[in-house]
Design an enzyme around this catalytic site. Sequence first.
Site, PDB file in Angstrom:
ATOM      1  N   ASP B  15      11.983   7.387  -4.137  1.00  0.00           N
ATOM      2  CA  ASP B  15      12.109   6.001  -4.508  1.00  0.00           C
ATOM      3  C   ASP B  15      11.438   5.649  -5.782  1.00  0.00           C
ATOM      4  O   ASP B  15      10.563   6.587  -6.272  1.00  0.00           O
ATOM      5  CB  ASP B  15      11.151   5.257  -3.308  1.00  0.00           C
ATOM      6  N   GLU B 168       2.894  -3.840  -4.544  1.00  0.00           N
ATOM      7  CA  GLU B 168       2.319  -2.847  -5.104  1.00  0.00           C
ATOM      8  C   GLU B 168       0.903  -3.040  -5.344  1.00  0.00           C
ATOM      9  O   GLU B 168       0.007  -2.149  -5.285  1.00  0.00           O
ATOM     10  CB  GLU B 168       2.889  -2.584  -6.459  1.00  0.00           C
TER      11      GLU B 168
END
Lengths: 291, 291
Positions: B15, B168
């Site tokens: 990813d 994130e």
Amino acid sequence: MPNALDPDAPLGVFDSGLGGLTVARAMLVTLPAERIVYLGDTARVPYGTRSAQTVIRYARTCSRVLIDRGVKALVIACNTVSAVALELLRAELDLPIVGVVQPGARAAVAAAEAMAALNGAHERLPKIGVLGTLGTINSGAYPRAVAQLSTRLEVVAEPAPLLVPLVEEGWLEGQVPELAVERYVTPLIRAGAGVIVLGCTHYPLLRNVIERVAARVAGRDVPVVDSAEATAREVLELQQSGRLPPAVHATPADRRLELLVTDLPNSFSSAAERFLGADAPEASQIDLKVI
Amino acid sequence: MPNALDPDAPLGVFDSGLGGLTVARAMLVTLPAERIVYLGDTARVPYGTRSAQTVIRYARTCSRVLIDRGVKALVIACNTVSAVALELLRAELDLPIVGVVQPGARAAVAAAEAMAALNGAHERLPKIGVLGTLGTINSGAYPRAVAQLSTRLEVVAEPAPLLVPLVEEGWLEGQVPELAVERYVTPLIRAGAGVIVLGCTHYPLLRNVIERVAARVAGRDVPVVDSAEATAREVLELQQSGRLPPAVHATPADRRLELLVTDLPNSFSSAAERFLGADAPEASQIDLKVI
């Protein structure tokens, strides 16, 4: 090969993405005879969340691209790169290099001293509050730069990681940027910041929000400074001190700025209008595979 | 060289960053004998805002890293890569490759059909609402994948660029994620979405917020599906159909997952705990210069 001896060579400016265009815009105003080649590393933006080691690697490839285009000086229009890689690039490369941290710190110190003079000797000195990326704040570059300019001024700093994505998306007004800014500005004001320096070239696009939130939290106006104009003035000073030759032949205004990007240029070109107005030139893509 | 004939070779998962760990977690549960090597391209995250051309280039380097480690199959745990590069990688590489878009579309179609059966024939079919990155939405991969599964179900899609930075940063609750999600979910619901598919492996960490906002806007519960479990099941089906050999020798539980990153591992390792719990292994950095 650097082209430092050709006065008509362009100035090279680079940033991780769009933000450095605030510096390029100030340079177009302050240095009206100079040509500028701007490189936005849009294939690898953002830099501010990455390690110093990776930022240094990316900064070297950006510098190389611009030097290969014959620029006479480099302006690092990115706080994260200026904070972690400026000294290294100066040691490695044979041309004048200007970063944005020292000019930003100078602007902040000047604002804090002006405030102190205005308030009179009976008030405590305002602290300098720095908003920046994680990479810039962790580097400690602003406290170091301020310490070189003043032994009296204290620095408080706050990483503001969501502001770059907000600016890159053009989400500049409304509740979400307001609340995000509030989360980052409140601890600065509570820690005594009386001046805020925008320690990332993306943040000037959120200046209105930052000023409004800071005034609300502090209960009075808080001067907000950025490094764009101070950086352009530092390039001018390099020229005035004889360390960088000024352009001899003027370039037509519509060809003074060239925009390069590392990802497809479409969305960059439209976003560049937010920074430069409708006169923004089209951007061209350069191939990272060959650098 | 791919190592497709060694049943005890690990499965490779990659990813752009952290998000694919939701897929790795589902694979650890669904495929209890398999080893997994997970690569997060943290030096170049995010992919979702980049052009297809750049995403393809990055996907090739990630695939190469994992193939060089001898994996027997690749799981592309990134919707953006699955949307724009899956067919190309399948054509170029000689090992089984599973993406997340088709499993996600299958889960969404199953949920929409279950809803339709529950509601009875008199109600209109629910549309499938897709949240994803700009790259995923622009690719049209979800409408294409749904069209292959059902001729009756319509798809409405909305790019949600701020959700990856929010995840994130670990900013998963409160007004900012709530308002950002509201901005992206409202047009989906207004366009008739009765099911929402999380078209990005980061979004499951915002599932609570997305479910709450969707229910408020719609005035009733809206099923939210993600591709993690469906993707793990697709790997299992590959094994059951004989196209991928299952592991013969079981690996101790604490050595079943290896984490690789392209930037420094520190912050990844701590963030990985949000996805995997306290048992998350330490991540190791691989050097992008050599790939």
